[in-house]
Design a protein around this motif. Sequence first.
Motif, PDB file in Angstrom:
ATOM      1  N   THR A 147     -56.929  17.969  59.062  1.00 10.38           N
ATOM      2  CA  THR A 147     -56.987  16.586  58.841  1.00 10.38           C
ATOM      3  C   THR A 147     -58.415  16.094  58.028  1.00 10.38           C
ATOM      4  OG1 THR A 147     -55.917  16.298  61.032  1.00 10.38           O
ATOM      5  CG2 THR A 147     -56.960  14.343  60.152  1.00 10.38           C
ATOM      6  N   GLY A 148     -59.289  16.902  58.219  1.00 10.80           N
ATOM      7  CA  GLY A 148     -60.581  16.283  57.605  1.00 10.80           C
ATOM      8  C   GLY A 148     -60.675  16.562  56.191  1.00 10.80           C
ATOM      9  N   ILE A 149     -60.013  17.695  55.926  1.00 12.80           N
ATOM     10  CA  ILE A 149     -59.462  17.938  54.445  1.00 12.80           C
ATOM     11  C   ILE A 149     -58.744  17.269  53.729  1.00 12.80           C
ATOM     12  CG2 ILE A 149     -58.499  19.684  52.873  1.00 12.80           C
ATOM     13  CD1 ILE A 149     -59.739  21.815  54.599  1.00 12.80           C
ATOM     14  N   ASP A 150     -57.706  16.703  54.264  1.00 11.68           N
ATOM     15  CA  ASP A 150     -56.720  15.518  53.949  1.00 11.68           C
ATOM     16  C   ASP A 150     -57.719  14.444  53.600  1.00 11.68           C
ATOM     17  OD1 ASP A 150     -54.578  17.351  53.324  1.00 11.68           O
ATOM     18  OD2 ASP A 150     -53.724  16.962  55.424  1.00 11.68           O
ATOM     19  N   LEU A 151     -58.205  14.018  54.731  1.00 12.16           N
ATOM     20  CA  LEU A 151     -59.017  12.515  54.402  1.00 12.16           C
ATOM     21  C   LEU A 151     -59.978  12.617  53.371  1.00 12.16           C
ATOM     22  CD1 LEU A 151     -59.429  11.975  58.370  1.00 12.16           C
ATOM     23  CD2 LEU A 151     -57.955  10.639  56.718  1.00 12.16           C
ATOM     24  N   ASP A 152     -60.861  13.849  53.250  1.00 16.76           N
ATOM     25  CA  ASP A 152     -61.799  13.868  52.184  1.00 16.76           C
ATOM     26  C   ASP A 152     -61.093  13.782  50.659  1.00 16.76           C
ATOM     27  OD1 ASP A 152     -63.867  14.060  53.875  1.00 16.76           O
ATOM     28  OD2 ASP A 152     -64.073  16.240  53.979  1.00 16.76           O
ATOM     29  N   ILE A 153     -59.997  14.462  50.443  1.00 16.44           N
ATOM     30  CA  ILE A 153     -59.341  14.583  49.328  1.00 16.44           C
ATOM     31  C   ILE A 153     -58.652  13.338  48.971  1.00 16.44           C
ATOM     32  CG2 ILE A 153     -57.315  15.413  48.158  1.00 16.44           C
ATOM     33  CD1 ILE A 153     -57.905  17.976  49.452  1.00 16.44           C
ATOM     34  N   LEU A 154     -58.057  12.545  49.880  1.00 16.04           N
ATOM     35  CA  LEU A 154     -57.472  11.252  49.719  1.00 16.04           C
ATOM     36  C   LEU A 154     -58.701  10.099  49.405  1.00 16.04           C
ATOM     37  CD1 LEU A 154     -54.779  11.238  52.464  1.00 16.04           C
ATOM     38  CD2 LEU A 154     -54.208  10.954  50.128  1.00 16.04           C
ATOM     39  N   THR A 155     -59.768  10.269  50.100  1.00 19.16           N
ATOM     40  CA  THR A 155     -60.855   9.379  49.939  1.00 19.16           C
ATOM     41  C   THR A 155     -61.368   9.620  48.460  1.00 19.16           C
ATOM     42  OG1 THR A 155     -61.538   9.325  52.255  1.00 19.16           O
ATOM     43  CG2 THR A 155     -63.099   8.495  50.443  1.00 19.16           C
TER      44      THR A 155
END
Length: 302
Positions: A147-155
């Motif tokens: 989830t953290g990876i997805d949030l970082d990439i999307l940001t």
Amino acid sequence: MEKVTYFGETDGISLEQMVRYGKFDMRVKHFHMQYEIFYIVEGERVFFFNNREYVAHSGDLILIPSNLIHMTRSVDGSTEGHNRIILYIDRKKMEYYDTLFPSLKLVRLLDNHYGVYHLDREQQVLILELFRRLRYALTDRGHDYKTGIDLDILTWLFRLKTYILRQHKEVPHDLDNPKNKTVYEIADYLSAHCENQVSLDDLSARFFLSKSYLCRIFKEITGYTISEYNNIHRIRRAKRYLEETDMSITEIAEALGFESMTYFERTFKVYMTVSPLKYRKTLNTVTYTNNVKAEFTERPML
């Protein structure tokens, strides 16, 4: 000589940093189902895609969408190496991001705005911070790290969208050079007529060049032989036919001008690693699996 200084992956995402020492030209000219977010930490590289050549330097970002035929090589006359980081994102993963935030239209953004971008200092800091955070998450694999990876990439993609929409991409290299201009015209012709049997004699007559000179300058600028460039475009078209039509393998081979099924299957396997039949079966398996998941599970939340 080369050294992979980091590699990590999770569902639909992988991150790789590699340092190469000395001259290096990509041996496998390819296309794939992943998006490449390619950042040059040190050094410079020549890229060839969309029938044009581009030069990228330290601090530059190169966006390469899925299914784009491309290659990279050292700058002419250079024996210096390079240090680069690549974030690979599967097309299915990018489409999933679009379902979460449809207003961002990330697939369309990256499909339409690929190319070489000169990042300012702020953007260089942001992308290196993204890579640092992804590397930590992929190594530590703590609670909810995906989830953290997805949030970082999307940001980061959200910030990138604003940046690239107001920036000018790097223009093709040496557009006014007669040799480059001729090679670009030849590449345009080959990609537009990949379904026809384009012979070296035909090209020589059309562009008023000797066959030996034509082959030499095309390889020099693009990194491909004439035959390779024609075949990779035909295989990309074959891949689309397998994905989007009910044409038989034989019909596809004939439509693309392959002189025999054996040659078509062998050429397809060079670029796709599997036979056309196995590739189509894989597509059918994926479709069936996705349909089953859609029926019996809820869409996962970010």
